[in-house]
Design a protein around this motif. Structure first.
Motif, PDB file in Angstrom:
ATOM      1  N   VAL A 205       0.901  -1.204   0.012  1.00 49.71           N
ATOM      2  CA  VAL A 205      -0.066   0.057   0.118  1.00 49.71           C
ATOM      3  C   VAL A 205       0.863   1.410   0.071  1.00 49.71           C
ATOM      4  N   PRO A 206       0.422   2.441  -0.458  1.00 45.74           N
ATOM      5  CA  PRO A 206       1.270   3.601  -0.614  1.00 45.74           C
ATOM      6  C   PRO A 206       1.637   4.172   0.709  1.00 45.74           C
ATOM      7  N   SER A 207       1.011   3.764   1.828  1.00 42.08           N
ATOM      8  CA  SER A 207       1.254   4.353   3.206  1.00 42.08           C
ATOM      9  C   SER A 207       2.429   3.811   3.716  1.00 42.08           C
ATOM     10  N   ALA A 208       2.726   2.424   3.413  1.00 45.95           N
ATOM     11  CA  ALA A 208       4.127   1.717   3.797  1.00 45.95           C
ATOM     12  C   ALA A 208       5.026   2.649   3.218  1.00 45.95           C
ATOM     13  N   LEU A 209       4.932   2.886   1.822  1.00 46.90           N
ATOM     14  CA  LEU A 209       6.383   3.505   1.277  1.00 46.90           C
ATOM     15  C   LEU A 209       6.418   4.940   1.531  1.00 46.90           C
ATOM     16  N   VAL A 210       5.224   5.681   2.137  1.00 46.41           N
ATOM     17  CA  VAL A 210       5.429   7.119   2.483  1.00 46.41           C
ATOM     18  C   VAL A 210       5.989   7.026   3.873  1.00 46.41           C
ATOM     19  N   LEU A 211       5.473   5.890   4.824  1.00 43.88           N
ATOM     20  CA  LEU A 211       6.277   5.773   6.195  1.00 43.88           C
ATOM     21  C   LEU A 211       7.828   5.533   6.006  1.00 43.88           C
ATOM     22  N   MET A 212       8.148   4.824   5.040  1.00 40.26           N
ATOM     23  CA  MET A 212       9.373   4.511   4.804  1.00 40.26           C
ATOM     24  C   MET A 212      10.367   5.865   4.434  1.00 40.26           C
ATOM     25  N   ALA A 213       9.732   6.808   3.571  1.00 45.18           N
ATOM     26  CA  ALA A 213       9.927   7.830   2.992  1.00 45.18           C
ATOM     27  C   ALA A 213      10.392   8.732   4.224  1.00 45.18           C
ATOM     28  N   GLU A 214       9.302   8.907   4.878  1.00 47.97           N
ATOM     29  CA  GLU A 214       9.342   9.971   6.232  1.00 47.97           C
ATOM     30  C   GLU A 214      10.206   9.437   7.393  1.00 47.97           C
ATOM     31  N   TYR A 215      10.188   8.325   7.636  1.00 49.21           N
ATOM     32  CA  TYR A 215      10.841   7.809   8.965  1.00 49.21           C
ATOM     33  C   TYR A 215      12.058   7.137   8.536  1.00 49.21           C
ATOM     34  N   GLY A 216      12.282   6.604   7.316  1.00 48.13           N
ATOM     35  CA  GLY A 216      13.373   5.499   7.128  1.00 48.13           C
ATOM     36  C   GLY A 216      14.349   5.657   6.150  1.00 48.13           C
ATOM     37  N   GLU A 217      14.328   7.094   5.718  1.00 43.04           N
ATOM     38  CA  GLU A 217      15.484   7.605   4.784  1.00 43.04           C
ATOM     39  C   GLU A 217      15.345   6.938   3.448  1.00 43.04           C
ATOM     40  N   LEU A 218      14.070   6.542   3.024  1.00 39.39           N
ATOM     41  CA  LEU A 218      14.110   5.647   1.650  1.00 39.39           C
ATOM     42  C   LEU A 218      14.650   6.395   0.743  1.00 39.39           C
ATOM     43  N   LEU A 219      14.218   7.817   0.397  1.00 38.34           N
ATOM     44  CA  LEU A 219      14.655   8.321  -0.797  1.00 38.34           C
ATOM     45  C   LEU A 219      16.177   8.600  -0.712  1.00 38.34           C
ATOM     46  N   GLU A 220      16.722   8.916   0.516  1.00 42.38           N
ATOM     47  CA  GLU A 220      18.141   9.195   0.510  1.00 42.38           C
ATOM     48  C   GLU A 220      19.130   7.938   0.296  1.00 42.38           C
ATOM     49  N   ARG A 221      18.507   6.859   0.889  1.00 43.99           N
ATOM     50  CA  ARG A 221      19.375   5.544   0.783  1.00 43.99           C
ATOM     51  C   ARG A 221      19.242   4.928  -0.704  1.00 43.99           C
ATOM     52  N   GLY A 222      18.511   5.411  -1.385  1.00 36.80           N
ATOM     53  CA  GLY A 222      18.175   4.740  -2.708  1.00 36.80           C
ATOM     54  C   GLY A 222      17.547   3.419  -2.698  1.00 36.80           C
ATOM     55  N   PRO A 223      17.103   3.007  -4.128  1.00 40.03           N
ATOM     56  CA  PRO A 223      16.266   1.896  -4.140  1.00 40.03           C
ATOM     57  C   PRO A 223      17.214   0.467  -4.116  1.00 40.03           C
ATOM     58  N   GLY A 224      18.498   0.665  -4.137  1.00 34.62           N
ATOM     59  CA  GLY A 224      19.186  -0.735  -4.074  1.00 34.62           C
ATOM     60  C   GLY A 224      18.982  -1.357  -5.406  1.00 34.62           C
ATOM     61  N   ALA A 225      18.518  -2.609  -5.228  1.00 34.85           N
ATOM     62  CA  ALA A 225      18.485  -3.662  -6.451  1.00 34.85           C
ATOM     63  C   ALA A 225      17.099  -3.536  -7.123  1.00 34.85           C
ATOM     64  N   LEU A 226      16.356  -2.590  -6.329  1.00 31.80           N
ATOM     65  CA  LEU A 226      15.080  -2.418  -6.921  1.00 31.80           C
ATOM     66  C   LEU A 226      14.507  -2.228  -8.282  1.00 31.80           C
ATOM     67  N   ARG A 227      13.855  -2.537  -9.116  1.00 31.43           N
ATOM     68  CA  ARG A 227      13.677  -2.503 -10.540  1.00 31.43           C
ATOM     69  C   ARG A 227      12.157  -1.970 -10.617  1.00 31.43           C
ATOM     70  N   ALA A 228      11.240  -2.535  -9.693  1.00 33.97           N
ATOM     71  CA  ALA A 228       9.964  -2.288 -10.047  1.00 33.97           C
ATOM     72  C   ALA A 228       9.251  -2.240  -8.727  1.00 33.97           C
ATOM     73  N   CYS A 229       8.446  -0.970  -8.683  1.00 37.81           N
ATOM     74  CA  CYS A 229       7.652  -0.357  -7.164  1.00 37.81           C
ATOM     75  C   CYS A 229       6.284  -0.565  -7.668  1.00 37.81           C
ATOM     76  N   VAL A 230       5.426  -1.468  -7.050  1.00 43.30           N
ATOM     77  CA  VAL A 230       3.871  -1.259  -7.247  1.00 43.30           C
ATOM     78  C   VAL A 230       3.117  -1.231  -6.171  1.00 43.30           C
ATOM     79  N   PHE A 231       2.268  -0.340  -6.297  1.00 44.13           N
ATOM     80  CA  PHE A 231       1.379  -0.139  -5.090  1.00 44.13           C
ATOM     81  C   PHE A 231      -0.218  -0.092  -5.338  1.00 44.13           C
ATOM     82  N   ALA A 232      -0.896  -0.296  -4.234  1.00 36.33           N
ATOM     83  CA  ALA A 232      -2.472  -0.467  -4.631  1.00 36.33           C
ATOM     84  C   ALA A 232      -2.960  -0.401  -3.252  1.00 36.33           C
ATOM     85  N   GLY A 233      -4.371  -0.217  -3.191  1.00 37.54           N
ATOM     86  CA  GLY A 233      -5.141  -0.256  -2.172  1.00 37.54           C
ATOM     87  C   GLY A 233      -5.749   1.023  -1.367  1.00 37.54           C
TER      88      GLY A 233
END
Length: 477
Positions: free
Chosen positions: A237-265
């Motif tokens: 769900v998008p809220s998980a990604l928002v949580l990771m971005a706001e409190y887990g430095e997701l954007l700053e740390r980069g996607p790593g090996a990620l090639r596809a990000c899907v969200f729904a709900g």
């Protein structure tokens, strides 16, 4: 083709390849196939027959994945119930599903049901002969997912092997999954997002990495998991990604090996979505839409062009062979991914009316416009306010209750408006504890308002518009 066939096929091709990993254990495809067959023999010894329901009330573990495979191989119907569901709600589900067996990995039991510990299923037939899977047809039921029901209790969405595979096959092709992929499983097994995580991984011979229920709500550890597990495909769900971005430095740390990000709900807040797109320019990003009754029926891929957007992204165009249309503004779905029906009810016949409102944009893509009824998405999960209010009324201090969903998307919250019993003054913390005995955590109330009585419309119904104004004014809490 059945939902159990992909694991057997992958085991034949590459038995040593990683199939599934939880926080402490892992199984190769050969091991998963062997354990599923072992468990299949044990289920049959316990009297489970084709068409029976097996309720699996466990944590997210590699063992519970093997049990699910065994249930399907038995020709039975898998009923996954996340461990976080309280016993009283599981009892409601069991009363509806009438399972032949309840599999658990804990000490809580449901009265009147036959239980077996998850671990025992693998020990009972460990040295016995291999059991042959029961052949199933595409139209045969595979699993039942219990969602919040408008009648005040959970209702079971029954999905066939063919219906699930129609979506899985499309998703594998859309994301070009291969055996080298590493999928994260963020959603609970009782949530329809997990169908992709598990069965698309197995269809491709890829590996799926289970996110525990506690870890699923922890921002920084989730980002650690994404990077350290070298996840290539993420679905949540998008809220998980928002949580990771706001409190887990997701954007700053980069996607790593990620090639596809899907969200729904739920809707993805536009600003947060743009930030993610800018940070991950080389990662495919897809918005999938569909209620549990249809799984995913439309898809929209986010591109750099959406950085100039000033309105929410569309939910996209039909997928997986489905036909999606608007009738009086309501989204209607017909096609192979539509459910068989609600368990215990009449079979689904013809197109499914989602209760969601939509419209077409200038390019002919669907946009989500809200709900026809009161059902809403809260914290990425579908919630029927009537089920929550039914639990509140069961409390000794509450005479009557109405639950309103206030806010949209990530800001959606459950506000309880209650009429107390004479001489009683129910407290917010008290009612939250009461909710936790009957409902999963995402359905607990976020605010409490007390009133002496409900305003009524001319035909005697509760006037929700007036109640919303009471909530807006901040009635007594």
């Amino acid at each position: 083709m059945s939902l159990y066939r992909p694991v057997a096929d992958a085991a034949a091709r590459a038995p040593d390849a990683l199939a599934v990993r939880d926080l402490t254990n892992s199984l190769s495809y050969g091991e998963l196939d062997t354990r599923a067959d072992c468990c299949l023999a044990a289920l049959r010894a316990h009297g489970v027959r084709p068409g029976d329901r097996v309720l699996v009330w466990t944590d997210k573990t590699v063992a519970s994945v093997a049990v699910a495979q065994a249930v399907l191989r038995c020709g039975a119907i898998h009923v996954p119930v996340p461990r976080g569901n309280p016993a009283r709600r599981v009892a409601q589900i069991a009363a509806d599903a009438r399972p032949a067996l309840v599999v658990t990995d804990h000490d809580e039991h449901i009265a009147g049901a036959v239980h077996v510990p998850c671990g025992d299923l693998f020990l009972e037939r460990a040295n016995g002969p291999a059991a042959a899977p029961h052949p199933v047809r595409p139209a045969d039921p595979a699993y039942i997912l219990y969602t919040s029901g408008s009648t005040g209790g959970p209702k079971g969405v029954c999905v066939s092997h063919g219906g699930a595979l129609a979506f899985v096959d499309w998703a594998c092709g859309e994301l070009r999954l291969t055996a080298a992929d590493r999928l994260a499983n963020h959603a609970s097994f009782g949530f329809d997002l997990s169908v992709f995580d598990l069965y698309a991984a197995f269809r491709a011979g890829a590996s799926v990495h289970l996110v525990g229920e506690t870890l699923a709500r922890a921002a920084e550890p989730l980002v650690d998991f994404l990077l350290e597990s070298r996840i290539t495909v993420w679905y949540s769900v998008p809220s998980a990604l928002v949580l990771m971005a706001e409190y887990g430095e997701l954007l700053e740390r980069g996607p790593g090996a990620l090639r596809a990000c899907v969200f729904a709900g739920e809707r993805f807040p536009l600003k947060a979505l743009k930030d993610l797109r800018r940070a991950w320019p080389d990662v495919r990003m897809l918005n999938w839409y569909g209620p549990t009754e249809t799984n995913v029926c439309t898809s929209y891929e986010v591109t750099d062009a959406d950085l100039a957007r000033t309105t929410d992204i569309p939910i996209g165009s039909p997928v997986a062979g489905d036909a999606v249309s608007l009738e009086a503004g309501e989204i209607v779905v017909d096609g192979p991914t539509v459910m068989l029906g609600y368990w215990g009810g009449r079979p689904q016949s013809g197109p499914y009316r989602t209760g969601d409102l939509g419209r077409y944009d200038a390019e002919g893509r669907l946009e989500y416009r809200g709900r026809v009824d009161d059902m809403a998405k809260v914290r990425g999960h579908r919630v029927e306010p009537a089920e929550v209010s039914g639990v509140l009324v069961a409390h000794e201090a509450v005479r009557d209750a109405v639950v309103l969903v206030v806010g949209n998307g990530l800001d959606a919250r459950l506000h309880a408006v209650v009429v107390p019993e004479p001489g009683c003054a129910p407290e917010f913390a008290q009612l939250r504890r009461h909710c936790s005995d009957f409902l999963p955590p995402y359905m607990s109330i976020d605010a409490l308002h007390t009133v002496s009585g409900f305003p009524r419309t001319a035909n005697g119904k509760v006037d929700r518009a007036v109640l919303r104004s009471v909530v807006a004014r901040g009635a007594a809490v």
